[in-house]
Design a protein around this motif. Structure first.
Motif, PDB file in Angstrom:
ATOM      1  N   VAL A 194      68.544 134.110 -31.903  1.00 53.10           N
ATOM      2  CA  VAL A 194      69.565 134.257 -32.940  1.00 53.10           C
ATOM      3  C   VAL A 194      68.817 134.331 -34.265  1.00 53.10           C
ATOM      4  CG1 VAL A 194      71.530 133.195 -34.080  1.00 53.10           C
ATOM      5  CG2 VAL A 194      71.314 133.078 -31.587  1.00 53.10           C
ATOM      6  N   GLY A 195      68.979 135.442 -34.974  1.00 54.70           N
ATOM      7  CA  GLY A 195      68.159 135.710 -36.138  1.00 54.70           C
ATOM      8  C   GLY A 195      68.315 134.715 -37.266  1.00 54.70           C
ATOM      9  N   HIS A 196      69.557 134.269 -37.527  1.00 53.64           N
ATOM     10  CA  HIS A 196      69.815 133.380 -38.660  1.00 53.64           C
ATOM     11  C   HIS A 196      70.800 132.306 -38.233  1.00 53.64           C
ATOM     12  CE1 HIS A 196      71.167 132.996 -43.180  1.00 53.64           C
ATOM     13  NE2 HIS A 196      70.599 131.898 -42.702  1.00 53.64           N
ATOM     14  N   LEU A 197      70.350 131.066 -38.216  1.00 51.65           N
ATOM     15  CA  LEU A 197      71.192 129.925 -37.865  1.00 51.65           C
ATOM     16  C   LEU A 197      71.586 129.182 -39.130  1.00 51.65           C
ATOM     17  CD1 LEU A 197      69.495 128.357 -34.702  1.00 51.65           C
ATOM     18  CD2 LEU A 197      71.661 129.599 -34.810  1.00 51.65           C
ATOM     19  N   ARG A 198      72.888 128.969 -39.288  1.00 56.81           N
ATOM     20  CA  ARG A 198      73.399 128.227 -40.438  1.00 56.81           C
ATOM     21  C   ARG A 198      74.138 126.986 -39.953  1.00 56.81           C
ATOM     22  NH1 ARG A 198      75.355 133.406 -41.537  1.00 56.81           N
ATOM     23  NH2 ARG A 198      77.488 132.646 -41.303  1.00 56.81           N
ATOM     24  N   GLY A 199      74.260 126.009 -40.807  1.00 56.25           N
ATOM     25  CA  GLY A 199      75.052 124.832 -40.492  1.00 56.25           C
ATOM     26  C   GLY A 199      74.348 123.786 -39.662  1.00 56.25           C
ATOM     27  N   LEU A 200      73.014 123.731 -39.754  1.00 56.99           N
ATOM     28  CA  LEU A 200      72.285 122.708 -39.004  1.00 56.99           C
ATOM     29  C   LEU A 200      72.768 121.311 -39.381  1.00 56.99           C
ATOM     30  CD1 LEU A 200      69.971 122.407 -36.951  1.00 56.99           C
ATOM     31  CD2 LEU A 200      68.392 122.210 -38.880  1.00 56.99           C
ATOM     32  N   ARG A 201      73.255 121.162 -40.595  1.00 56.38           N
ATOM     33  CA  ARG A 201      73.760 119.867 -41.049  1.00 56.38           C
ATOM     34  C   ARG A 201      74.899 119.366 -40.156  1.00 56.38           C
ATOM     35  NH1 ARG A 201      73.040 117.063 -45.533  1.00 56.38           N
ATOM     36  NH2 ARG A 201      71.806 118.759 -46.451  1.00 56.38           N
ATOM     37  N   HIS A 202      75.669 120.286 -39.594  1.00 50.02           N
ATOM     38  CA  HIS A 202      76.781 119.871 -38.729  1.00 50.02           C
ATOM     39  C   HIS A 202      76.282 119.235 -37.436  1.00 50.02           C
ATOM     40  CE1 HIS A 202      79.877 121.704 -41.237  1.00 50.02           C
ATOM     41  NE2 HIS A 202      79.104 122.765 -41.340  1.00 50.02           N
ATOM     42  N   CYS A 218      64.279 131.550 -32.930  1.00 51.26           N
ATOM     43  CA  CYS A 218      65.279 131.596 -33.996  1.00 51.26           C
ATOM     44  C   CYS A 218      64.515 131.556 -35.326  1.00 51.26           C
ATOM     45  CB  CYS A 218      66.249 130.432 -33.880  1.00 51.26           C
ATOM     46  SG  CYS A 218      67.154 130.408 -32.317  1.00 51.26           S
ATOM     47  N   PRO A 219      64.149 132.722 -35.886  1.00 46.34           N
ATOM     48  CA  PRO A 219      63.194 132.745 -36.995  1.00 46.34           C
ATOM     49  C   PRO A 219      63.693 132.144 -38.299  1.00 46.34           C
ATOM     50  CG  PRO A 219      64.008 134.954 -36.488  1.00 46.34           C
ATOM     51  CD  PRO A 219      64.483 134.067 -35.395  1.00 46.34           C
ATOM     52  N   GLN A 220      64.993 132.244 -38.595  1.00 44.77           N
ATOM     53  CA  GLN A 220      65.506 131.746 -39.873  1.00 44.77           C
ATOM     54  C   GLN A 220      66.564 130.685 -39.630  1.00 44.77           C
ATOM     55  OE1 GLN A 220      64.412 132.442 -42.988  1.00 44.77           O
ATOM     56  NE2 GLN A 220      65.815 130.866 -43.696  1.00 44.77           N
ATOM     57  N   VAL A 221      66.258 129.455 -39.985  1.00 44.18           N
ATOM     58  CA  VAL A 221      67.200 128.336 -39.849  1.00 44.18           C
ATOM     59  C   VAL A 221      67.398 127.730 -41.233  1.00 44.18           C
ATOM     60  CG1 VAL A 221      67.669 126.122 -38.745  1.00 44.18           C
ATOM     61  CG2 VAL A 221      66.380 127.893 -37.497  1.00 44.18           C
ATOM     62  N   ASP A 222      68.653 127.671 -41.683  1.00 38.74           N
ATOM     63  CA  ASP A 222      68.932 127.060 -42.977  1.00 38.74           C
ATOM     64  C   ASP A 222      68.662 125.560 -42.923  1.00 38.74           C
ATOM     65  OD1 ASP A 222      69.663 129.516 -43.858  1.00 38.74           O
ATOM     66  OD2 ASP A 222      71.791 129.065 -44.167  1.00 38.74           O
ATOM     67  N   GLU A 223      68.150 125.021 -44.012  1.00 40.64           N
ATOM     68  CA  GLU A 223      67.809 123.599 -44.126  1.00 40.64           C
ATOM     69  C   GLU A 223      66.958 123.129 -42.944  1.00 40.64           C
ATOM     70  OE1 GLU A 223      71.039 121.215 -46.461  1.00 40.64           O
ATOM     71  OE2 GLU A 223      72.078 122.291 -44.848  1.00 40.64           O
ATOM     72  N   PRO A 224      65.836 123.798 -42.684  1.00 38.24           N
ATOM     73  CA  PRO A 224      65.022 123.452 -41.505  1.00 38.24           C
ATOM     74  C   PRO A 224      64.495 122.032 -41.536  1.00 38.24           C
ATOM     75  CG  PRO A 224      63.797 124.872 -43.003  1.00 38.24           C
ATOM     76  CD  PRO A 224      65.205 124.849 -43.496  1.00 38.24           C
ATOM     77  N   GLU A 225      64.425 121.429 -42.739  1.00 35.75           N
ATOM     78  CA  GLU A 225      63.920 120.058 -42.829  1.00 35.75           C
ATOM     79  C   GLU A 225      64.830 119.051 -42.130  1.00 35.75           C
ATOM     80  OE1 GLU A 225      66.567 120.856 -46.340  1.00 35.75           O
ATOM     81  OE2 GLU A 225      64.941 121.918 -45.298  1.00 35.75           O
ATOM     82  N   VAL A 230      68.532 115.977 -36.050  1.00 35.58           N
ATOM     83  CA  VAL A 230      69.600 116.481 -35.178  1.00 35.58           C
ATOM     84  C   VAL A 230      70.070 115.376 -34.245  1.00 35.58           C
ATOM     85  CG1 VAL A 230      70.050 118.025 -33.230  1.00 35.58           C
ATOM     86  CG2 VAL A 230      68.961 118.909 -35.296  1.00 35.58           C
ATOM     87  N   ASP A 231      71.384 115.247 -34.115  1.00 39.85           N
ATOM     88  CA  ASP A 231      71.953 114.156 -33.333  1.00 39.85           C
ATOM     89  C   ASP A 231      72.002 114.534 -31.849  1.00 39.85           C
ATOM     90  OD1 ASP A 231      73.085 111.708 -32.777  1.00 39.85           O
ATOM     91  OD2 ASP A 231      75.114 112.293 -33.365  1.00 39.85           O
ATOM     92  N   ALA A 232      70.865 114.366 -31.181  1.00 41.42           N
ATOM     93  CA  ALA A 232      70.756 114.734 -29.767  1.00 41.42           C
ATOM     94  C   ALA A 232      69.733 113.845 -29.095  1.00 41.42           C
ATOM     95  CB  ALA A 232      70.349 116.203 -29.623  1.00 41.42           C
ATOM     96  N   ASP A 233      69.893 113.645 -27.804  1.00 44.12           N
ATOM     97  CA  ASP A 233      68.910 112.880 -27.049  1.00 44.12           C
ATOM     98  C   ASP A 233      67.601 113.651 -26.923  1.00 44.12           C
ATOM     99  OD1 ASP A 233      70.727 110.811 -26.606  1.00 44.12           O
ATOM    100  OD2 ASP A 233      71.521 111.760 -24.799  1.00 44.12           O
TER     101      ASP A 233
END
Length: 421
Positions: A194-202, A218-225, A230-233
């Motif tokens: 997926v070229g551009h991922l947005r909403g990582l904050r969610h 996934c080359p472009q992720v907004d707010e990669p920091e 991420v809330d995952a095991d």
């Protein structure tokens, strides 16, 4: 040829079954129809007893599928390789739980009515648009979207998400996770190319923790920091990305036994093509400047001994060699993987279709087709679970792998027949 798989699954490959063949079946897989047959009406005598009908990707069965409207015991309908010639009403099949929609270029619009079936639990779409998802009213548990080249940037507000437990997104220009809090039961999220991922904050802020998240290529992720939060095991980040992968690996360390036994999943979760050499070929293909460069890279690839390793007749070697062809085609021509991994990519004598450079075509050499067919046949014939024990957590899963290779094997046989002896 007509053959039985398991207790009650009938495979049709170029020959119609007899009444005796059909009498006890509960499932039918259609790979090819005899010349001149243009409908599935031969299933009419048993259509109400069938629970599974599959036309797997790569089959390209062009026919009238109207008989399916009477399949009132049908639970699984896979039309990935179907080319329906007439519109069907499948919304009323009251036992249908899993549906695979063919791509629109294969007349997917003729069977799009199934998306409105309220009983669906698993849905797979190719070239989906937001309009397609607007039709979904069922409480899905699993959703797979392949090659949404336009029209989807998230989940529409009309789509029920409360029962969704797993979603896979493959080959899309962009996607936004703003919807994800509505999916309160979601456990697994897989994102590939997926070229551009947005909403990582969610993913960070959601109230319901995920068990597994993976981002692959996934080359472009907004707010990669935010990735380490991420809330995952478990969170896997692979391939091209602007996320700090080493930071993610430290925040989400893999268990020590993650690679023990090299489970089959690793072939497409980490690669996904069976060997580092195979992956290197695919990466070179993706950097090719023109469609003409593709043949120069792929045609000689299977002749290289390092591609398959020293033990070229082992199951692992055959998987790697067979997969690189499908993977390389997929990398360039936007053909999807399937639930069965890279093996679902159809291999044709000549491919003409969309590519990264606009409409393109490529005719693989006969030598490549012949070798790919041989190594796929090697895998299919190595059906002894003991031979697979070092590759699979459950060696009996080898039968699933063999089934996964059937669409490629069928397409290769067709290509060989078309290119002459």
């Amino acid at each position: 040829m007509v053959s039985m798989q398991g207790d009650a699954m009938l495979t049709i490959r170029g020959e119609l079954p007899s009444a005796e063949d059909l009498s006890e079946v509960r499932g039918v897989e259609v790979l090819t129809l005899p010349r001149g047959v243009r409908s599935l009406d031969f299933l009419a005598p048993v259509i109400r007893q069938l629970e599974v009908i599959e036309v797997p990707e790569g089959s390209k069965v062009r026919a009238d599928f109207s008989v399916l409207e009477a399949a009132d015991h049908l639970e699984v309908l896979d039309l990935a390789g179907a080319v329906p010639t007439a519109e069907l009403d499948l919304a009323g099949l009251h036992r249908l739980q899993r549906f695979v929609l063919p791509s629109p270029r294969q007349s997917g619009h003729h069977v799009v009515s199934a998306l409105a079936n309220p009983h669906l639990r698993t849905l797979e779409l190719q070239h989906a648009t937001e309009h397609d998802l607007d039709l979904v009213r069922a409480p899905l548990e699993r959703l797979h979207i392949w090659r949404a080249s336009k029209g989807i940037a998230g989940m529409p507000a009309s789509m029920p998400l409360g029962s969704l437990t797993a979603i896979q997104l493959y080959r899309m220009p962009e996607f936004d996770f703003g919807w994800i809090e509505r999916a309160v039961d979601l456990k697994t999220l897989e994102v590939w190319r997926v070229g551009h991922l947005r909403g990582l904050r969610h993913l960070v802020d959601r109230a319901h923790r995920l068990e597994m998240v993976s981002f692959d290529d996934c080359p472009q992720v907004d707010e990669p920091e935010l990735a380490t939060q991420v809330d995952a095991d478990r969170f896997l980040v692979m391939g091209r990305t602007n996320i700090d992968r080493e930071a993610v690996d430290r925040a989400f360390p893999l268990p020590d036994d993650w690679f023990d036994g090299e489970p089959l999943e690793s072939f497409w979760s980490f690669g996904p093509f069976g060997s580092a050499a195979a992956m290197e070929v695919v990466e070179r293909v993706e950097r090719a400047a023109t469609p003409g460069d593709v043949a120069a890279i792929v045609d000689p690839a299977l002749a290289r001994i390092e591609l398959v390793g020293a033990e070229r007749d082992t199951v692992r070697a055959s998987i790697a060699a067979a997969a690189v062809v499908a993977a390389a085609l997929g990398a360039v021509f936007e053909e999807p993987p399937t639930l069965n991994g890279a093996f679902g990519t159809p291999l044709e004598l000549t491919y003409t279709g969309p590519s990264r450079w606009g409409p393109g075509s490529w005719a693989p050499s006969r030598e490549l087709i012949t070798r790919a067919h041989r190594v796929i046949a090697d895998v299919a014939e190595a059906s002894d679970p003991e031979a697979w024990a070092n590759l699979l957590e459950d060696p009996t899963d080898c039968f699933d792998v063999i089934e996964a290779l059937e669409s490629s094997r069928t397409a290769l046989e067709r290509a060989l027949a078309g290119s002459g002896s």
